[in-house]
Design a protein around this motif. Structure first.
Motif, PDB file in Angstrom:
ATOM      1  N   ARG A 216      73.991  40.699  20.773  1.00  0.00           N
ATOM      2  CA  ARG A 216      72.755  39.973  21.035  1.00  0.00           C
ATOM      3  C   ARG A 216      72.299  39.236  19.779  1.00  0.00           C
ATOM      4  O   ARG A 216      72.811  39.482  18.692  1.00  0.00           O
ATOM      5  CB  ARG A 216      71.666  40.940  21.506  1.00  0.00           C
ATOM      6  N   ASN A 217      71.338  38.354  19.934  1.00  0.00           N
ATOM      7  CA  ASN A 217      70.788  37.523  18.863  1.00  0.00           C
ATOM      8  C   ASN A 217      71.859  36.606  18.276  1.00  0.00           C
ATOM      9  O   ASN A 217      71.908  36.352  17.078  1.00  0.00           O
ATOM     10  CB  ASN A 217      70.156  38.392  17.758  1.00  0.00           C
TER      11      ASN A 217
ATOM     12  N   GLY B  43      72.854  33.037  24.237  1.00  0.00           N
ATOM     13  CA  GLY B  43      72.497  33.725  23.004  1.00  0.00           C
ATOM     14  C   GLY B  43      73.024  35.139  22.909  1.00  0.00           C
ATOM     15  O   GLY B  43      72.609  35.908  22.052  1.00  0.00           O
ATOM     16  N   PHE B  44      73.934  35.495  23.792  1.00  0.00           N
ATOM     17  CA  PHE B  44      74.582  36.801  23.681  1.00  0.00           C
ATOM     18  C   PHE B  44      76.036  36.666  24.105  1.00  0.00           C
ATOM     19  O   PHE B  44      76.453  35.633  24.639  1.00  0.00           O
ATOM     20  CB  PHE B  44      73.854  37.882  24.498  1.00  0.00           C
TER      21      PHE B  44
ATOM     22  N   ARG C 223      72.182  34.611  11.191  1.00  0.00           N
ATOM     23  CA  ARG C 223      71.409  35.422  12.135  1.00  0.00           C
ATOM     24  C   ARG C 223      72.028  36.813  12.201  1.00  0.00           C
ATOM     25  O   ARG C 223      73.247  36.944  12.388  1.00  0.00           O
ATOM     26  CB  ARG C 223      71.427  34.804  13.530  1.00  0.00           C
TER      27      ARG C 223
ATOM     28  N   VAL D 274      73.329  39.925  13.913  1.00  0.00           N
ATOM     29  CA  VAL D 274      73.788  40.180  15.283  1.00  0.00           C
ATOM     30  C   VAL D 274      73.582  41.659  15.604  1.00  0.00           C
ATOM     31  O   VAL D 274      73.991  42.529  14.836  1.00  0.00           O
ATOM     32  CB  VAL D 274      75.269  39.785  15.439  1.00  0.00           C
TER      33      VAL D 274
END
Length: 171
Positions: free
Chosen positions: A91-92, A128-129, A155, A157
């Protein structure tokens, strides 16, 4: 080395064996010796399978020795059949992340990543995942430990076990 003529000869022998098995079964049925006919048919079928296997391996060897392409196939059983079970969700993720970048993020764990999925919306935009599938629980666990919290395009993760929709909704 095995030549194409050898492969053709093996295939012809297999065809003759199949015809002989059919004839033996028909003759045995007419004579009333069903037990012997079944044995003869079973033996002929066994020989046919052996000859087909020999012809297939001869064809593969001939293709490989002559510089042709050899088709590789894998029968997935055991833990490899459970890749849906050994999945991680990442995610992220940056919206521009690619499959190659996800594989590179998971590479330091030293495990084989079976499949990477980057779901998209109906309009083609990234969600986004991502999902990553592995062959075993151990490999997925190593990848989770190595990749969780790592940066991808600046970012962090978040990596966790992927749950089915029903399991997730029960939480």
């Amino acid at each position: 080395t095995i030549t194409p003529a050898d492969v053709a000869a093996a295939e012809a022998a297999a065809a003759v064996a199949a015809e002989a098995a059919a004839a033996a079964a028909a003759a045995g049925g007419k004579a009333g010796k069903k037990g012997k006919a079944k044995q003869a048919a079973a033996q002929a079928a066994k020989q046919l399978k052996q000859q087909q296997a020999a012809a297939a391996s001869a064809a593969a060897a001939a293709a490989g020795s002559e510089g042709g392409a050899v088709l590789w196939a894998r029968h997935v059983s055991g833990e490899g059949a459970l890749v849906k079970k050994w999945r991680l969700i990442l995610r992220n993720m940056p919206f521009q992340a690619s499959e190659a970048e996800v594989r590179k993020l998971l590479a330091p764990s030293g495990v084989f990543v079976w499949q990477v999925q980057l779901p998209t919306r109906a309009d083609g935009r990234s969600t986004g995942f991502a999902f990553a599938s592995f062959l075993s629980h151990h490999e997925a666990g190593r990848a989770l430990a190595a990749a969780n919290g790592q940066l991808l395009r600046k970012r962090p993760v978040a990596v966790d076990w992927a749950l089915g929709k029903g399991q997730y909704q029960q939480l």
